[in-house]
Design a protein around this motif. Structure first.
Motif, PDB file in Angstrom:
ATOM      1  N   ALA A  69      43.931  16.171  -8.553  1.00  0.00           N
ATOM      2  CA  ALA A  69      43.232  15.832  -7.506  1.00  0.00           C
ATOM      3  C   ALA A  69      41.994  15.153  -7.840  1.00  0.00           C
ATOM      4  O   ALA A  69      40.759  15.646  -7.960  1.00  0.00           O
ATOM      5  CB  ALA A  69      42.746  17.209  -6.870  1.00  0.00           C
ATOM      6  N   PRO A  70      42.167  13.833  -8.212  1.00  0.00           N
ATOM      7  CA  PRO A  70      41.206  12.998  -8.790  1.00  0.00           C
ATOM      8  C   PRO A  70      40.090  12.384  -7.901  1.00  0.00           C
ATOM      9  O   PRO A  70      40.443  12.432  -6.541  1.00  0.00           O
ATOM     10  CB  PRO A  70      41.633  11.873  -9.381  1.00  0.00           C
ATOM     11  N   THR A  71      38.822  12.634  -8.043  1.00  0.00           N
ATOM     12  CA  THR A  71      37.713  11.641  -7.193  1.00  0.00           C
ATOM     13  C   THR A  71      37.474  10.347  -7.809  1.00  0.00           C
ATOM     14  O   THR A  71      37.587  10.020  -8.960  1.00  0.00           O
ATOM     15  CB  THR A  71      36.470  12.552  -7.273  1.00  0.00           C
ATOM     16  N   ILE A  72      37.291   9.580  -6.903  1.00  0.00           N
ATOM     17  CA  ILE A  72      36.808   7.961  -7.199  1.00  0.00           C
ATOM     18  C   ILE A  72      35.461   7.849  -6.603  1.00  0.00           C
ATOM     19  O   ILE A  72      35.350   7.505  -5.381  1.00  0.00           O
ATOM     20  CB  ILE A  72      38.087   7.130  -6.825  1.00  0.00           C
ATOM     21  N   GLY A  73      34.741   7.797  -7.409  1.00  0.00           N
ATOM     22  CA  GLY A  73      32.961   7.377  -6.903  1.00  0.00           C
ATOM     23  C   GLY A  73      31.916   7.544  -7.482  1.00  0.00           C
ATOM     24  O   GLY A  73      31.867   6.602  -8.590  1.00  0.00           O
ATOM     25  N   LEU A  74      31.590   8.721  -7.738  1.00  0.00           N
ATOM     26  CA  LEU A  74      30.242   8.626  -8.390  1.00  0.00           C
ATOM     27  C   LEU A  74      29.833  10.142  -8.947  1.00  0.00           C
ATOM     28  O   LEU A  74      30.599  10.881  -8.208  1.00  0.00           O
ATOM     29  CB  LEU A  74      28.965   8.016  -7.523  1.00  0.00           C
ATOM     30  N   ASP A  83      33.543  11.867  -4.026  1.00  0.00           N
ATOM     31  CA  ASP A  83      34.531  10.736  -3.799  1.00  0.00           C
ATOM     32  C   ASP A  83      34.056   9.972  -2.873  1.00  0.00           C
ATOM     33  O   ASP A  83      33.709  10.339  -1.791  1.00  0.00           O
ATOM     34  CB  ASP A  83      36.033  11.298  -3.450  1.00  0.00           C
ATOM     35  N   ILE A  84      34.049   8.516  -3.128  1.00  0.00           N
ATOM     36  CA  ILE A  84      33.373   7.474  -2.050  1.00  0.00           C
ATOM     37  C   ILE A  84      34.639   6.433  -1.775  1.00  0.00           C
ATOM     38  O   ILE A  84      33.990   5.211  -1.772  1.00  0.00           O
ATOM     39  CB  ILE A  84      31.901   7.310  -2.198  1.00  0.00           C
ATOM     40  N   ARG A  85      35.607   6.465  -2.074  1.00  0.00           N
ATOM     41  CA  ARG A  85      36.838   5.792  -1.893  1.00  0.00           C
ATOM     42  C   ARG A  85      36.850   4.789  -0.785  1.00  0.00           C
ATOM     43  O   ARG A  85      37.454   3.574  -0.853  1.00  0.00           O
ATOM     44  CB  ARG A  85      38.190   6.134  -2.220  1.00  0.00           C
ATOM     45  N   THR A  91      34.567  -4.646  -0.778  1.00  0.00           N
ATOM     46  CA  THR A  91      35.559  -5.603  -0.104  1.00  0.00           C
ATOM     47  C   THR A  91      36.608  -4.783   0.550  1.00  0.00           C
ATOM     48  O   THR A  91      37.005  -4.015  -0.018  1.00  0.00           O
ATOM     49  CB  THR A  91      36.024  -6.646  -0.669  1.00  0.00           C
ATOM     50  N   PRO A  92      37.417  -5.074   1.842  1.00  0.00           N
ATOM     51  CA  PRO A  92      38.550  -4.535   2.199  1.00  0.00           C
ATOM     52  C   PRO A  92      39.502  -4.552   0.841  1.00  0.00           C
ATOM     53  O   PRO A  92      40.454  -3.549   0.868  1.00  0.00           O
ATOM     54  CB  PRO A  92      39.334  -5.172   3.305  1.00  0.00           C
ATOM     55  N   GLY A  93      39.527  -5.679  -0.087  1.00  0.00           N
ATOM     56  CA  GLY A  93      40.512  -5.736  -0.899  1.00  0.00           C
ATOM     57  C   GLY A  93      40.326  -4.399  -2.018  1.00  0.00           C
ATOM     58  O   GLY A  93      41.417  -4.043  -2.611  1.00  0.00           O
ATOM     59  N   VAL A  94      38.952  -4.069  -2.063  1.00  0.00           N
ATOM     60  CA  VAL A  94      38.875  -3.044  -3.177  1.00  0.00           C
ATOM     61  C   VAL A  94      39.275  -1.743  -2.464  1.00  0.00           C
ATOM     62  O   VAL A  94      39.852  -1.084  -3.269  1.00  0.00           O
ATOM     63  CB  VAL A  94      37.262  -2.807  -3.557  1.00  0.00           C
ATOM     64  N   ARG A  95      38.715  -1.741  -1.314  1.00  0.00           N
ATOM     65  CA  ARG A  95      39.183  -0.208  -0.745  1.00  0.00           C
ATOM     66  C   ARG A  95      40.494  -0.003  -0.637  1.00  0.00           C
ATOM     67  O   ARG A  95      41.320   0.923  -0.650  1.00  0.00           O
ATOM     68  CB  ARG A  95      38.462  -0.305   0.780  1.00  0.00           C
ATOM     69  N   ALA A  96      41.389  -1.067  -0.275  1.00  0.00           N
ATOM     70  CA  ALA A  96      42.861  -0.977  -0.312  1.00  0.00           C
ATOM     71  C   ALA A  96      43.625  -0.313  -1.424  1.00  0.00           C
ATOM     72  O   ALA A  96      44.573   0.357  -1.505  1.00  0.00           O
ATOM     73  CB  ALA A  96      43.470  -2.429   0.257  1.00  0.00           C
ATOM     74  N   LEU A  98      42.137   1.542  -3.999  1.00  0.00           N
ATOM     75  CA  LEU A  98      41.551   2.852  -4.490  1.00  0.00           C
ATOM     76  C   LEU A  98      42.476   3.927  -4.153  1.00  0.00           C
ATOM     77  O   LEU A  98      42.605   4.762  -5.264  1.00  0.00           O
ATOM     78  CB  LEU A  98      40.183   2.780  -4.117  1.00  0.00           C
ATOM     79  N   PRO A  99      42.953   4.184  -3.124  1.00  0.00           N
ATOM     80  CA  PRO A  99      43.937   5.400  -2.906  1.00  0.00           C
ATOM     81  C   PRO A  99      44.971   5.245  -3.614  1.00  0.00           C
ATOM     82  O   PRO A  99      45.390   6.601  -4.167  1.00  0.00           O
ATOM     83  CB  PRO A  99      44.040   5.146  -1.242  1.00  0.00           C
TER      84      PRO A  99
END
Length: 374
Positions: A69-74, A83-85, A91-96, A98-99
């Protein structure tokens, strides 16, 4: 812009979140003019606006939690992962991606690094999104131990995310407050990401710096090009040149342009971009900007400087003041250090300037000024 992470207190990195954008923009201009009040007579052009959201082309995400259960953020103030993915300034490209990368962490068994316990492997995910939708992902690892698993599962990741053009592993064995180490292992066939800015393709290698807001960076380079064309210099230096954005935008037939950069990776990226653009009169050197200037037999017609937040420093400011160079184009990410450098160069007065909103929702000020001798 509204942000659920900010409203819940999970992330307060965007300190101006919720402040109406026109107030943010006017506040930046007021702050710049206040700090530079000791240097009157500057003509201020209208500020360059940015989209309020979806502008950040690079995400530097801490990986926390567990392998399942990894978190991606800070990390919050107590060192707990957040988690603030879905961060809305990315950008939408970055957000796409991350999950999918979060799922890959589990599939490849990349144990998130526990800062307090000083154990685990995966420290950060560094994701860069290009204007044409291609993506670079860098896995910052403590050691080479996870590399076989990364390589094993990478083909499946590339099938899920065909936009991934460059994937690397960066090795950061030390426990210290930096985001990346010196060693980079390229895992894909391509090792550079092309960033289309205005009419140029700027090649970005994994350890090269690039402006985080592509649209505002493009406006900054257009402004530098316009000022340069007004001056028509025969020779130009671009100090702290990075991947060569200023140098390449200011190149012209018959004009001698030299870029100087401490990062060998960035200089190599700049050379590749110059070759692709067919610029024979542009060259890039690896070295310290101050040492380069002090060793030069004579100054050019125009010096472009884009220093880090600390500014130019006394030796280079003194050299510019005493060199006789007619014009300096100063791009600053810290108006306080800019003011200090201007105080050290009284003969080079700011004639025209422009505030560029590189980081909406924050108190950051980006400013470009053209200096000249009266």
């Amino acid at each position: 812009m509204q942000c659920d992470y900010f409203d819940s207190g999970a992330c307060r990195s965007c300190t101006l979140m919720g402040t109406p954008y026109p107030l943010q923009l006017s506040g930046r201009g007021d702050r710049v003019r206040e700090v530079l009040a000791a240097h009157p007579g500057t003509t201020w052009l209208p500020p360059v606006e940015s989209p309020e959201s979806d502008y950040r082309n690079k995400a530097k995400m801490v990986v926390g939690g567990t392998v399942d259960a990894p978190t991606i953020g800070l990390l919050d103030r107590d060192g707990r992962p957040v988690d603030i993915r879905g961060c809305g300034v990315c950008t939408p490209g970055v957000r796409a991606v991350l999950p999918v990368l979060a799922e890959f962490v589990t599939t490849a068994g990349l144990t998130p690094y526990d800062v307090a316990a000083r154990r685990g492997e995966l420290k950060y995910l560094l994701v860069t999104d290009s204007p044409d939708g291609r993506v670079m992902v860098r896995f910052v690892l403590r050691s080479t131990e996870p590399l076989p698993r990364l390589r094993k599962h990478l083909p499946a990741l590339l099938r899920r995310l065909p936009q991934l053009e460059v994937v690397t592993a960066n090795l950061l064995p030390e426990h210290k407050a930096v985001v990346e180490g010196e060693e980079e292992v390229v895992l894909t066939e391509r090792s550079t990401l092309s960033m289309r800015v205005n009419d140029l393709d700027l090649h970005l290698r994994p350890q090269s710096f690039f402006q985080t807001n592509t649209s505002v960076a493009a406006a900054l380079y257009r402004q530098a090009r316009a000022w340069t064309e007004e001056l028509q210099p025969a020779s130009v230096w671009d100090l702290y040149c990075g991947v060569g954005g200023f140098a390449l935008h200011c190149a012209a037939p018959g004009r001698d342009v030299v870029g100087v950069e401490t990062s060998a990776e960035a200089a190599a990226s700049a050379r590749q971009s110059a070759r692709d653009a067919g610029f024979d009169g542009v060259r890039f050197e690896v070295g310290d900007a101050t040492e380069f200037a002090l060793a030069a037999p004579a100054p050019p017609d125009l010096v472009i400087v884009n220093p880090p937040r600390r500014g130019l420093g006394a030796p280079l400011s003194r050299w510019l003041e005493e060199s006789g160079v007619r014009h300096v184009l100063y791009s600053s990410c810290n108006v306080t250090s800019l003011a200090k450098d201007l105080d050290a160069m009284p003969s080079l007065r700011p004639h025209v300037g422009r505030v560029l909103d590189m980081f909406p929702q924050t108190a950051h000020q980006e400013v470009a000024v053209l200096l000249g001798r009266d």
